[in-house]
Design a protein around this motif. Structure first.
Motif, PDB file in Angstrom:
ATOM      1  N   GLU A   1      -7.792   7.890   7.898  1.00 53.24           N
ATOM      2  CA  GLU A   1      -7.503   6.521   7.911  1.00 53.24           C
ATOM      3  C   GLU A   1      -8.492   5.655   8.251  1.00 53.24           C
ATOM      4  OE1 GLU A   1      -4.491   5.141   7.393  1.00 53.24           O
ATOM      5  OE2 GLU A   1      -3.082   6.881   7.323  1.00 53.24           O
TER       6      GLU A   1
ATOM      7  N   SER B   1      -1.445  -1.280   2.878  1.00 52.44           N
ATOM      8  CA  SER B   1      -0.881   0.229   3.370  1.00 52.44           C
ATOM      9  C   SER B   1       0.547   0.025   4.152  1.00 52.44           C
ATOM     10  CB  SER B   1      -2.062   0.724   4.579  1.00 52.44           C
ATOM     11  OG  SER B   1      -1.768  -0.149   5.866  1.00 52.44           O
TER      12      SER B   1
ATOM     13  N   TYR C   1      -3.894   3.422  -6.420  1.00 50.86           N
ATOM     14  CA  TYR C   1      -3.492   4.235  -5.347  1.00 50.86           C
ATOM     15  C   TYR C   1      -4.645   5.006  -4.719  1.00 50.86           C
ATOM     16  CZ  TYR C   1       1.053   2.088  -6.416  1.00 50.86           C
ATOM     17  OH  TYR C   1       1.887   1.171  -6.737  1.00 50.86           O
TER      18      TYR C   1
ATOM     19  N   SER D   1      -3.910   7.650   2.737  1.00 53.59           N
ATOM     20  CA  SER D   1      -3.896   6.903   1.436  1.00 53.59           C
ATOM     21  C   SER D   1      -3.478   5.451   1.918  1.00 53.59           C
ATOM     22  CB  SER D   1      -2.569   7.647   0.524  1.00 53.59           C
ATOM     23  OG  SER D   1      -1.416   7.389   1.011  1.00 53.59           O
ATOM     24  N   ASN D   2      -3.739   4.504   0.712  1.00 55.25           N
ATOM     25  CA  ASN D   2      -3.288   3.166   0.870  1.00 55.25           C
ATOM     26  C   ASN D   2      -3.455   2.660  -0.732  1.00 55.25           C
ATOM     27  OD1 ASN D   2      -6.278   3.179   0.366  1.00 55.25           O
ATOM     28  ND2 ASN D   2      -6.501   1.702   2.107  1.00 55.25           N
ATOM     29  N   SER D   3      -3.315   1.334  -1.025  1.00 55.94           N
ATOM     30  CA  SER D   3      -3.522   1.053  -2.075  1.00 55.94           C
ATOM     31  C   SER D   3      -4.398  -0.248  -2.332  1.00 55.94           C
ATOM     32  CB  SER D   3      -2.210   0.346  -2.701  1.00 55.94           C
ATOM     33  OG  SER D   3      -1.796  -0.702  -2.064  1.00 55.94           O
TER      34      SER D   3
ATOM     35  N   GLY E   1       0.982  -1.232   0.002  1.00 54.57           N
ATOM     36  CA  GLY E   1       0.005   0.142  -0.029  1.00 54.57           C
ATOM     37  C   GLY E   1       0.912   1.197   0.158  1.00 54.57           C
ATOM     38  N   CYS E   2       0.185   2.342   0.007  1.00 54.68           N
ATOM     39  CA  CYS E   2       0.918   3.630   0.079  1.00 54.68           C
ATOM     40  C   CYS E   2       0.959   4.309   1.458  1.00 54.68           C
ATOM     41  CB  CYS E   2      -0.021   4.719  -0.593  1.00 54.68           C
ATOM     42  SG  CYS E   2      -0.475   4.190  -2.483  1.00 54.68           S
ATOM     43  N   SER E   3       2.092   4.966   1.942  1.00 56.07           N
ATOM     44  CA  SER E   3       2.252   5.562   3.131  1.00 56.07           C
ATOM     45  C   SER E   3       1.181   6.742   3.369  1.00 56.07           C
ATOM     46  CB  SER E   3       3.369   6.131   3.103  1.00 56.07           C
ATOM     47  OG  SER E   3       3.762   7.070   2.121  1.00 56.07           O
ATOM     48  N   ASP E   4       0.941   6.843   4.614  1.00 55.71           N
ATOM     49  CA  ASP E   4       0.140   8.055   4.978  1.00 55.71           C
ATOM     50  C   ASP E   4       0.827   9.428   4.504  1.00 55.71           C
ATOM     51  OD1 ASP E   4      -0.638   6.775   8.418  1.00 55.71           O
ATOM     52  OD2 ASP E   4      -1.347   6.027   6.347  1.00 55.71           O
TER      53      ASP E   4
END
Length: 258
Positions: free
Chosen positions: A60, A76, A143, A115-117, A25-28
């Motif tokens: 989140e 994430s 994303y 954010s996340n994926s 996933g994507c980082s915060d």
């Protein structure tokens, strides 16, 4: 390596995701100073909500979680995406909102961002056969970024994206993670119609002389929250074929927003 940076349009190490054949996933993403608070969304039919912006922690909890979308894997904690807007630079200020939205960052003026994926889950059906290993790379990864705004900030964010699509149609330069990429063109796309308003666009990215890759992004507003969706398929980077933003992912994420 440069190809991966162009493909992610803001990620600095997407090649590690590809080489491991793992979906992460994507980082915060926290946002810094934002520009371009003007721009145009597709069809704003309601006045700006009076509610205060949600916090990053609250956002989140609104992100898609595992099990929310059948057939997709949610992840994430990826440290490859930029954590702030200062890490993503364009050579045209009016194109900032496009670059930020593509990198999972808030396209407007806010510090509330998460954010996340979300990726197609092919791992459950894969075997050790060579064809399955190759097929593991043929995955659409999206994303997803959420951002929240005070007052009419969300509407301004959508307008910034819409205006950017027009102003940056001829392309722009992008610097992220110490590498430079060239977006050769930007074109308006067909939005999903989700939320209160949405803007969709495609971007052509120069693949270091090996052709142009096309990527799709959609930005949707629901109330004072903005969701961004950017989809990439690593297996089709050199084919010129764009990976579509999955309608199921957009619908499921917008349904979770207040």
């Amino acid at each position: 390596m440069k190809r991966s940076s162009g493909a992610r349009l803001g990620a600095t190490a997407a090649v590690s995701v590809l080489s491991l054949a793992l979906i992460t996933g994507c980082s915060d993403s926290g946002s810094d100073d934002a520009e371009n608070t003007e721009g145009s969304g597709s069809s704003s039919s309601s006045s700006a909500p009076a509610a205060k912006a949600a916090t990053s922690a609250e956002l989140e909890k609104l992100l898609l979680a595992q099990g929310d979308v059948k057939g997709y894997k949610v992840a994430s904690g990826d440290d490859t995406l930029p954590k702030s807007k200062s890490a993503v630079k364009t050579d045209k200020a009016e194109c900032n909102a496009l670059a930020w939205a593509t990198a999972g960052l808030a396209p407007g003026d806010t510090d509330a961002n998460a954010s996340n994926s979300v990726a197609e889950d092919k791992a459950a059906t894969a075997t050790a056969q060579p064809e399955d290993i190759a097929d593991a790379f043929d995955i659409n990864m999206t994303y997803v970024g959420l951002s929240s705004y005070d007052g009419d900030g969300a509407e301004k964010a959508l307008k910034a994206v819409s205006d950017g699509v027009s102003a940056c149609s001829g392309g722009y330069g992008l610097a992220a993670g110490g590498e430079n990429s060239k977006v050769t063109k930007v074109a308006a796309g067909q939005g999903s119609g989700q939320g209160d308003e949405s803007v969709a666009f495609s971007q052509g990215v120069d693949m270091d002389g090996e052709g142009t890759a096309t990527f799709q992004t959609e930005v949707v507003r629901k109330g004072n929250t903005v969701a961004t969706f950017y989809t990439v398929n690593f297996a089709s980077l050199g084919s010129g074929k764009a990976a579509e933003v999955p309608a199921a992912v957009v619908e499921a994420q917008i349904a979770k927003l207040k």
